[in-house]
Each structure stands twice: as structure tokens, then as C-alpha cells.
Design an enzyme around this catalytic site. Structure first.
Site, mmCIF file in Angstrom:
data_model
loop_
_atom_site.group_PDB
_atom_site.id
_atom_site.type_symbol
_atom_site.label_atom_id
_atom_site.label_comp_id
_atom_site.label_asym_id
_atom_site.label_seq_id
_atom_site.Cartn_x
_atom_site.Cartn_y
_atom_site.Cartn_z
ATOM 1 N N GLY A 11 -1.146 64.455 8.921
ATOM 2 C CA GLY A 11 -1.075 64.870 7.404
ATOM 3 C C GLY A 11 -1.667 63.952 6.634
ATOM 4 N N ARG A 15 0.216 64.835 -1.899
ATOM 5 C CA ARG A 15 1.063 64.378 -3.533
ATOM 6 C C ARG A 15 1.234 63.482 -3.108
ATOM 7 N NH1 ARG A 15 4.531 69.329 -3.711
ATOM 8 N NH2 ARG A 15 3.968 69.975 -1.385
ATOM 9 N N GLY A 80 -4.693 72.295 11.532
ATOM 10 C CA GLY A 80 -3.513 72.632 11.713
ATOM 11 C C GLY A 80 -2.361 72.630 12.899
ATOM 12 N N ASP A 105 7.345 64.331 8.742
ATOM 13 C CA ASP A 105 7.551 64.297 7.002
ATOM 14 C C ASP A 105 9.105 64.534 7.487
ATOM 15 O OD1 ASP A 105 6.824 66.183 7.456
ATOM 16 O OD2 ASP A 105 5.434 66.513 5.713
ATOM 17 N N ASN A 169 10.559 79.897 8.638
ATOM 18 C CA ASN A 169 10.407 78.397 9.662
ATOM 19 C C ASN A 169 10.627 77.320 9.105
ATOM 20 O OD1 ASN A 169 8.727 77.664 11.682
ATOM 21 N ND2 ASN A 169 6.634 77.664 11.348
ATOM 22 N N TYR A 348 21.137 26.028 -1.787
ATOM 23 C CA TYR A 348 20.661 27.393 -0.911
ATOM 24 C C TYR A 348 20.772 26.321 0.512
ATOM 25 C CZ TYR A 348 15.837 27.970 1.624
ATOM 26 O OH TYR A 348 15.620 28.540 2.178
ATOM 27 N N SER A 387 28.988 18.154 -4.322
ATOM 28 C CA SER A 387 28.729 18.719 -5.574
ATOM 29 C C SER A 387 26.538 18.301 -5.931
ATOM 30 C CB SER A 387 28.877 18.806 -6.877
ATOM 31 O OG SER A 387 29.945 19.436 -6.192
HETATM 32 C C1 UD1 Z 1 4.082 74.361 8.041
HETATM 33 C C2 UD1 Z 1 4.692 75.621 9.125
HETATM 34 C C3 UD1 Z 1 5.384 77.352 8.089
HETATM 35 C C4 UD1 Z 1 6.765 75.867 7.689
HETATM 36 C C5 UD1 Z 1 6.573 74.758 7.490
HETATM 37 C C6 UD1 Z 1 7.609 74.417 7.441
HETATM 38 C C7 UD1 Z 1 2.507 76.021 10.217
HETATM 39 C C8 UD1 Z 1 1.073 77.143 10.156
HETATM 40 N N1 UD1 Z 1 3.212 76.994 10.030
HETATM 41 O O1 UD1 Z 1 3.432 74.829 6.957
HETATM 42 O O2 UD1 Z 1 5.521 77.902 8.639
HETATM 43 O O3 UD1 Z 1 7.098 76.714 7.199
HETATM 44 O O4 UD1 Z 1 5.797 73.973 7.792
HETATM 45 O O5 UD1 Z 1 7.344 73.252 6.290
HETATM 46 O O6 UD1 Z 1 2.679 76.161 11.378
HETATM 47 N N2 UD1 Z 1 0.527 68.241 10.753
HETATM 48 C C9 UD1 Z 1 -0.653 67.658 11.505
HETATM 49 N N3 UD1 Z 1 -2.070 67.656 11.467
HETATM 50 C C10 UD1 Z 1 -2.853 69.298 11.044
HETATM 51 C C11 UD1 Z 1 -1.715 69.518 9.962
HETATM 52 C C12 UD1 Z 1 -0.675 69.753 10.015
HETATM 53 O O7 UD1 Z 1 -0.232 66.465 11.948
HETATM 54 O O8 UD1 Z 1 -3.357 69.270 11.418
HETATM 55 C C13 UD1 Z 1 1.423 67.565 10.552
HETATM 56 C C14 UD1 Z 1 1.582 67.784 8.463
HETATM 57 O O9 UD1 Z 1 1.414 65.724 8.815
HETATM 58 C C15 UD1 Z 1 3.142 67.814 8.907
HETATM 59 C C16 UD1 Z 1 3.262 69.222 9.866
HETATM 60 O O10 UD1 Z 1 2.255 68.896 10.397
HETATM 61 O O11 UD1 Z 1 3.977 66.977 9.308
HETATM 62 C C17 UD1 Z 1 3.089 70.384 9.089
HETATM 63 O O12 UD1 Z 1 1.952 70.714 8.333
HETATM 64 P P1 UD1 Z 1 1.955 71.215 7.085
HETATM 65 O O13 UD1 Z 1 0.672 71.051 6.401
HETATM 66 O O14 UD1 Z 1 2.944 70.815 6.050
HETATM 67 O O15 UD1 Z 1 2.135 72.658 6.756
HETATM 68 P P2 UD1 Z 1 2.852 73.794 6.541
HETATM 69 O O16 UD1 Z 1 1.186 74.544 5.300
HETATM 70 O O17 UD1 Z 1 3.611 73.199 5.541
HETATM 71 MG MG MG Z 2 4.827 71.338 4.314
#
Ligand code: UD1
Ligand code: MG
Length: 451
Positions: A11, A15, A80, A105, A169, A348, A387
Site C-alpha cells: 500500500g 495519508r 486489493g 502496517d 476484521n 572524545y 587533562s
Molecule cells: C482491510 C480489510 C478489512 C479490515 C481492515 C483492517 C479487506 C478487503 N478489508 O481493509 O476487512 O477490517 O483491513 O485494517 O481486506 N494491501 C496491499 N495490496 C493491495 C491492497 C492492500 O498490499 O492491493 C495492503 C495494505 O498496504 C495494508 C493491508 O494490505 O497493509 C490492508 O489494506 P487496506 O487497503 O488498508 O485495507 P482496508 O480497506 O483497511
Molecule cells: Mg487499512
């Protein structure tokens, strides 16, 4: 059973508003990804696969430093969480055992929680880690039927009734590798976000008659970092936890909230840490040492009974022997200070070795850098460095030798010798009085002229 960790770290972390990939922002001076990897390491994984995307090169370099056996795979486009896990498919081809999915993260999941997930896996095909959220906000909701987890519904898709569920979750799961990749292959992206949701594997598994359950952990373990404010909050959580652990194992912290620890700080029992001591990475302190106020330590080792500070700085490669003393405004870098040796004030010592029982006088400097190269200073046992001695390296001071105060030592001093390397003193009788009289007369004349 064999375990493979898959850690999602592709990701962008929009932010965070940063050039640094989110998972490399430090907590306790180590990338947050290192925290997730360390939690996972408690499961003794046979394989660790990191899914990187944004800033993949930097992430790969950091991973290599944390665990050279970990594999990094690239998710070119972030389609995703299911798509992210799918990027580990090839890396785990032929792997037999469980996959545990972690988020890069989400640094604070405890090894105990991961072990509970593995335990729950014995009676279930798929285990999701959930938590009861004080404010469920936009988390995916866990739809339970008794002990069974029926499905996870993402906030965007949830009905009002489902949004009222507070069991959420965390994103972490455990599942047999072949089963998981099989389920992921069936995940589509026909949803509000147009993403491949990892959460969809739950409903797919249930439809195949597989046993799916959720294990609950404390909400604090699922703390995710999405912004600098979250990062600061995560740092505070880390520090509070690390200080608490030190107190627990028998270390005195007079003002715990002012002491800042690193991810890998190791301190022995009965060490006393005064207020405002800051630790960088790579510090080990043996039992019964005293770290006095306002000291800064990094990449160093402090032996039993040593006293450091107040206001001391120990830099990488500083190695303090037993009962040695390093006092105020003393900086030590890449140097060994022998047993019982003392450097108590304004000094030092860099690229040096100081023998046991040696005393380093105030203001002593090892002149280790000639502008191009660094050079070594060797000081024997029970020597006395007067010294304000400048030790121009490379130079060796023998056992029991003495350097006179203010000396600039450019040549080796043999054991037991006295080295005098300063201009000889000349006293001029009455000259001070004459000088003052002359200056006073000059001042009186000037005052008269300006009136
Ligand atoms: C996800 C969960 C949600 C959960 C939440 C907890 C899904 C669809 N949803 O949502 O149910 O409550 O985490 O924090 O899984 N990432 C990738 N590649 C991608 C997408 C994400 O590596 O294509 C990584 C992100 O960097 C992050 C983690 O996966 O570390 C979660 O992704 P994020 O987009 O934050 O998912 P949420 O929408 O928070
Ligand atoms: Mg998230």
C-alpha cells in the site's frame, strides 16, 4: 506444522504524506514492518514472503537487513488484499503447511495471539483474527453464527444492521496454503471498491463446507498506522510497552515516561536508568549498570557495573568494560574502555582502545581523523592521560605511562614513560604588574579623550 508468513506491504499510505513507504516509517527506531516480522517470527516460519509495491526497492533493502531469508514479491498494481496475497502464490509453490497473513502496517499483533490462531487452526480450515472495536468505523464486520464465521462484510457493502456489529476484521488470517490459494483464485472484484477482497475467502470457504472461525484479540494489537498521528500514537504504545517490560524484569526507571527505548534494546537486571536517557538501535546493557540522566546510547555495549553519564554519548562501537566510568560530556565511538577505566569529563574517545584501570583526564581528545582517514589510538593499562591531552592517531601509549596535561602526543609513548609535549613554561618576574599598569594608563587616557 510448517508455517509461511505472507506480509502485505504494498500500500501507498497516502495519508502519511511521505516519500518513505509507509511500512518503513520507524517505531522504536525500526521500520514498522520489522515489528510485524518479529511478531511473525515467533511462529518460527519456514518461509516469509513480503508483498511490496509502492517503494518496493526501499522495502526490499529494508527486508534484507531485517531477515536475509525473507523473500520479497512485487504487486505492481494494488488491486486489493486478495490480489496482494496472490502475489505470493509462485513464491510458495510446493509449500505444504499454513499461510499466516499479516499486515506490514499493523505492528503490534502479539506472538501469543498468532499462536492462538494456529491453535484454532487445528479444528478449523480457516481462522480470521477479529477484535471488538470501541469504534468499528470502517472496518470489515465479522458476521458470526455461534462459533462459525459466516462471512466478512466490508463497511462499504454493509447494511445498517451489519454496520451495528462491533466484532471487526483485523485482516490477519491463517489457512492451509493450498486451500487459501484455491479460495483466492475464486475471489472476484465485483464490489463497491472494484477490488479483490481477501475477506471474500470466508464466504467461499463456508460455501464449500469448510470450517471457518474467528479468534478475538485485544483491540490494541490491531492498531494500524495510516497517518503521522497514528505513527505517533503507535510510538507511544511501543514505548509504554517497552518501558513496562523493563520494569517487569527488574530494571529501575526513575521516570519511565522520559526514557526512550529502541526495538532491540536489551538491558540486564538491576540496572538503573535515570530520567531522559535515549536509546538508539543496537544497545545492550549488562546487569547492575547505571545510566545517568540525559545520556544517549546507540550501537554500544555497557558491561556490568559501569556508570554512564549524566550527559554521556555512546556511539556505535562503544564497548564499556566492567565498572568503567564515562561521565559528563564524554563521547565514545568505536572504542573499548577497559575494566575500571575512567573518562569522567569532557572527552572524545574515537577509534581507540583504553586499557583496564586507565584514567583519562578532562578534555582529552583522540584526534582520530586526518581529514581523509580514521586512525587508531591504543592506550595501555593503568595509564594516566593528563587533562587536555591531544592524542594524534595513530599513536600508542604504553601501560602505566603518563602524559602531561596539555600535551599534543604525536609519537608513541613507551610503558612507564612520562610524555611532555607542550611548550616549556617561562616566568617573567614583575612583568604582569607592569603590563597591567600600562593597560590601565592607556584606558584612563582614552576615557579622558571621550569625555
Ligand atoms: C482491510 C480489510 C478489512 C479490515 C481492515 C483492517 C479487506 C478487503 N478489508 O481493509 O476487512 O477490517 O483491513 O485494517 O481486506 N494491501 C496491499 N495490496 C493491495 C491492497 C492492500 O498490499 O492491493 C495492503 C495494505 O498496504 C495494508 C493491508 O494490505 O497493509 C490492508 O489494506 P487496506 O487497503 O488498508 O485495507 P482496508 O480497506 O483497511
Ligand atoms: Mg487499512
Amino acid at each position: 506444522m510448517s508455517i509461511a508468513l505472507v506480509i502485505l506491504a504494498a500500500g501507498k499510505g497516502t495519508r502519511m504524506n511521505s516519500d518513505l513507504p509507509k511500512v518503513l516509517h520507524p517505531i522504536g527506531q525500526a521500520p514498522m514492518l520489522a515489528h510485524a516480522m518479529q511478531s511473525g517470527a515467533a511462529l518460527e516460519p519456514a518461509r516469509t514472503v513480503i508483498v511490496a509495491g509502492h517503494g518496493a526497492d526501499a522495502v526490499a533493502r529494508a527486508v534484507a537487513e531485517i531477515d536475509e531469508d525473507a523473500q520479497v514479491v512485487i504487486q505492481e498494481e494494488q488491486l486489493g488484499t486478495a490480489h496482494a496475497v496472490d502475489q505470493a502464490r509462485a513464491a510458495l509453490a510446493g509449500f505444504e503447511g499454513d499461510v499466516v497473513v499479516l499486515y506490514g502496517d499493523t505492528p503490534f499483533v502479539s506472538p501469543e495471539t498468532l499462536e492462538r490462531m494456529i491453535e484454532a487452526r487445528k479444528a478449523n480450515d480457516l481462522v480470521i483474527l477479529g477484535f471488538h472495536a470501541a469504534d468499528p468505523a470502517r472496518y470489515g464486520r465479522l458476521v458470526m453464527a455461534g462459533d462459525r464465521l459466516e462471512r466478512i462484510v466490508e463497511f462499504k457493502e454493509a447494511t445498517d444492521e451489519e454496520r451495528a456489529i462491533s466484532f471487526c476484521n483485523s485482516g490477519l488470517l491463517a489457512c492451509d496454503a493450498a486451500t487459501l490459494f484455491d479460495l483466492i483464485a475464486a475471489v472476484g472484484n465485483d464490489n463497491a471498491a472494484g477490488e479483490y477482497y481477501l475477506t471474500d475467502v470466508v464466504e467461499l470457504a463456508a460455501a464449500r463446507g469448510l470450517a471457518v472461525t474467528a479468534v478475538a484479540c485485544d483491540e490494541s494489537e490491531t492498531l494500524g498506522v495510516n497517518s503521522r498521528a497514528d505513527l505517533a500514537a503507535a510510538e507511544a504504545v511501543f514505548q509504554a510497552q517497552a518501558r513496562g517490560e523493563l520494569l517487569e524484569i527488574g530494571i529501575t526507571l526513575t521516570a519511565p515516561e522520559t526514557v526512550f527505548l529502541a526495538f532491540d534494546t536489551v538491558i540486564g537486571r538491576d540496572t538503573v536508568i535515570e530520567p531522559n536517557v535515549v536509546f538508539g538501535l543496537g544497545v545492550t546493557v549488562e546487569s547492575g549498570a547505571t545510566l545517568r540522566a540525559f545520556s544517549h546510547l546507540e550501537g554500544c555495549h555497557v558491561s556490568r557495573g559501569a556508570i554512564v553519564g549524566p550527559y554521556a554519548r555512546l556511539r556505535p562501537g562503544a564497548e564499556l568494560g566492567e565498572d568503567s566510568h564515562v561521565g559528563n560530556f564524554v563521547e565514545i565511538k568505536n572504542a573499548y574502555i577497559g575494566e575500571g577505566a575512567k573518562a569522567n569529563h569532557l572527552t572524545y574517545i574515537g577509534d581507540a582502545s583504553v586499557g583496564a584501570g586507565t584514567n583519562i583526564g578532562a578534555g582529552t581528545i583522540t584526534c582520530n581523523y586526518d581529514g581523509v582517514m580514521k586512525h587508531h589510538t591504543e592506550i595501555g593499562r593503568n595509564a594516566f592521560i593528563g587533562s587536555n591531552t591531544m592524542l594524534v592517531a595513530p599513536v600508542t601509549i604504553g601501560d602505566g605511562a603518563l602524559t602531561a596535561s596539555g600535551s599534543v602526543i604525536t609519537r608513541d609513548v613507551e610503558p612507564g614513560a612520562l610524555a611532555l609535549a607542550r611548550a616549556e613554561q617561562v616566568n617573567k618576574p614583575g612583568r604582569a604588574r607592569k603590563l597591567f599598569d600600562m593597560l590601565k594608563a592607556r584606558k584612563a587616557k582614552r576615557d579622558q579623550e571621550t569625555e
